[in-house]
Design a protein around this motif. Sequence first.
Motif, PDB file in Angstrom:
ATOM      1  N   LEU A   1       0.830  -1.200   0.000  1.00 31.85           N
ATOM      2  CA  LEU A   1       0.000   0.000   0.000  1.00 31.85           C
ATOM      3  C   LEU A   1       0.864   1.250   0.000  1.00 31.85           C
ATOM      4  O   LEU A   1       1.968   1.245   0.540  1.00 31.85           O
ATOM      5  N   LEU A   2       0.351   2.314  -0.572  1.00 31.88           N
ATOM      6  CA  LEU A   2       1.000   3.616  -0.470  1.00 31.88           C
ATOM      7  C   LEU A   2       0.589   4.282   0.838  1.00 31.88           C
ATOM      8  O   LEU A   2      -0.551   4.121   1.281  1.00 31.88           O
ATOM      9  N   ALA A   3       1.496   5.028   1.419  1.00 33.16           N
ATOM     10  CA  ALA A   3       1.175   5.797   2.616  1.00 33.16           C
ATOM     11  C   ALA A   3       1.808   7.178   2.507  1.00 33.16           C
ATOM     12  O   ALA A   3       2.956   7.313   2.076  1.00 33.16           O
ATOM     13  N   GLU A   4       1.045   8.185   2.897  1.00 29.67           N
ATOM     14  CA  GLU A   4       1.566   9.542   2.987  1.00 29.67           C
ATOM     15  C   GLU A   4       2.077   9.739   4.406  1.00 29.67           C
ATOM     16  O   GLU A   4       1.362   9.447   5.371  1.00 29.67           O
TER      17      GLU A   4
ATOM     18  N   VAL B   1       8.229  -0.784   6.077  1.00 28.16           N
ATOM     19  CA  VAL B   1       8.224   0.484   5.352  1.00 28.16           C
ATOM     20  C   VAL B   1       9.365   0.463   4.343  1.00 28.16           C
ATOM     21  O   VAL B   1      10.523   0.226   4.700  1.00 28.16           O
ATOM     22  N   LEU B   2       9.021   0.727   3.089  1.00 30.26           N
ATOM     23  CA  LEU B   2      10.006   0.867   2.024  1.00 30.26           C
ATOM     24  C   LEU B   2       9.992   2.323   1.592  1.00 30.26           C
ATOM     25  O   LEU B   2       8.938   2.855   1.226  1.00 30.26           O
ATOM     26  N   ASP B   3      11.147   2.966   1.670  1.00 31.25           N
ATOM     27  CA  ASP B   3      11.254   4.387   1.399  1.00 31.25           C
ATOM     28  C   ASP B   3      12.395   4.596   0.413  1.00 31.25           C
ATOM     29  O   ASP B   3      13.513   4.117   0.640  1.00 31.25           O
TER      30      ASP B   3
ATOM     31  N   PRO C   1      18.003   3.055   2.000  1.00 32.59           N
ATOM     32  CA  PRO C   1      18.257   1.729   1.442  1.00 32.59           C
ATOM     33  C   PRO C   1      17.793   0.599   2.367  1.00 32.59           C
ATOM     34  O   PRO C   1      17.876  -0.569   2.008  1.00 32.59           O
ATOM     35  N   VAL C   2      17.299   0.944   3.555  1.00 38.33           N
ATOM     36  CA  VAL C   2      16.954  -0.050   4.572  1.00 38.33           C
ATOM     37  C   VAL C   2      15.435  -0.233   4.643  1.00 38.33           C
ATOM     38  O   VAL C   2      14.697   0.740   4.741  1.00 38.33           O
ATOM     39  N   VAL C   3      14.986  -1.486   4.608  1.00 39.62           N
ATOM     40  CA  VAL C   3      13.587  -1.814   4.849  1.00 39.62           C
ATOM     41  C   VAL C   3      13.399  -1.830   6.360  1.00 39.62           C
ATOM     42  O   VAL C   3      14.129  -2.507   7.078  1.00 39.62           O
ATOM     43  N   THR C   4      12.420  -1.060   6.857  1.00 42.51           N
ATOM     44  CA  THR C   4      12.268  -0.847   8.287  1.00 42.51           C
ATOM     45  C   THR C   4      10.898  -1.309   8.764  1.00 42.51           C
ATOM     46  O   THR C   4       9.894  -0.997   8.123  1.00 42.51           O
ATOM     47  N   PRO C   5      10.831  -2.021   9.883  1.00 39.95           N
ATOM     48  CA  PRO C   5       9.522  -2.323  10.470  1.00 39.95           C
ATOM     49  C   PRO C   5       8.790  -1.024  10.807  1.00 39.95           C
ATOM     50  O   PRO C   5       9.412  -0.046  11.243  1.00 39.95           O
TER      51      PRO C   5
ATOM     52  N   GLU D   1       8.482  17.626   5.866  1.00 36.36           N
ATOM     53  CA  GLU D   1       8.051  17.376   4.493  1.00 36.36           C
ATOM     54  C   GLU D   1       7.065  16.218   4.409  1.00 36.36           C
ATOM     55  O   GLU D   1       7.210  15.227   5.119  1.00 36.36           O
ATOM     56  N   HIS D   2       6.103  16.338   3.504  1.00 39.03           N
ATOM     57  CA  HIS D   2       5.208  15.226   3.191  1.00 39.03           C
ATOM     58  C   HIS D   2       5.915  14.350   2.169  1.00 39.03           C
ATOM     59  O   HIS D   2       6.613  14.849   1.283  1.00 39.03           O
ATOM     60  N   HIS D   3       5.729  13.047   2.296  1.00 42.09           N
ATOM     61  CA  HIS D   3       6.476  12.086   1.478  1.00 42.09           C
ATOM     62  C   HIS D   3       5.637  10.820   1.337  1.00 42.09           C
ATOM     63  O   HIS D   3       4.840  10.501   2.223  1.00 42.09           O
ATOM     64  N   LEU D   4       5.773  10.109   0.233  1.00 45.00           N
ATOM     65  CA  LEU D   4       5.092   8.826   0.053  1.00 45.00           C
ATOM     66  C   LEU D   4       6.063   7.681   0.281  1.00 45.00           C
ATOM     67  O   LEU D   4       7.212   7.725  -0.182  1.00 45.00           O
ATOM     68  N   VAL D   5       5.607   6.668   0.993  1.00 43.72           N
ATOM     69  CA  VAL D   5       6.366   5.445   1.214  1.00 43.72           C
ATOM     70  C   VAL D   5       5.462   4.262   0.870  1.00 43.72           C
ATOM     71  O   VAL D   5       4.256   4.417   0.709  1.00 43.72           O
ATOM     72  N   LEU D   6       6.048   3.096   0.774  1.00 45.15           N
ATOM     73  CA  LEU D   6       5.272   1.874   0.599  1.00 45.15           C
ATOM     74  C   LEU D   6       5.205   1.140   1.923  1.00 45.15           C
ATOM     75  O   LEU D   6       6.206   1.037   2.638  1.00 45.15           O
ATOM     76  N   LEU D   7       4.031   0.634   2.238  1.00 42.72           N
ATOM     77  CA  LEU D   7       3.859  -0.254   3.385  1.00 42.72           C
ATOM     78  C   LEU D   7       3.640  -1.646   2.840  1.00 42.72           C
ATOM     79  O   LEU D   7       2.865  -1.842   1.904  1.00 42.72           O
TER      80      LEU D   7
END
Length: 76
Positions: A11-14, A37-39, A43-47, A22-28
């Motif tokens: 899913l996308l998350a704002e 969280v993928l940002d 470079p790190v995938v984070t819980p 800043e507002h930013h989009l990440v993937l959950l």
Amino acid sequence: MRSGWPSSSVLLAEVIIRSTGEHHLVLLVREGRAVLVLDDLSPVVTPLVDALDRYVIVRADSGTDPQRWTRDVTAF
């Protein structure tokens, strides 16, 4: 999805980046009971529980209706 996650688990998350405002989009990504969280700024995938130190979740794609966003990420 090239990593093997089905599209239904992504899913996308704002978010708001706490350090800059800043507002930013990440993937959950739901993986089992964990939400990752993928940002593209990291470079790190984070819980998600760890990423909340860096981000404020504004809203996320509902996962059921592409035109509906929700603030309740825990339901994902």
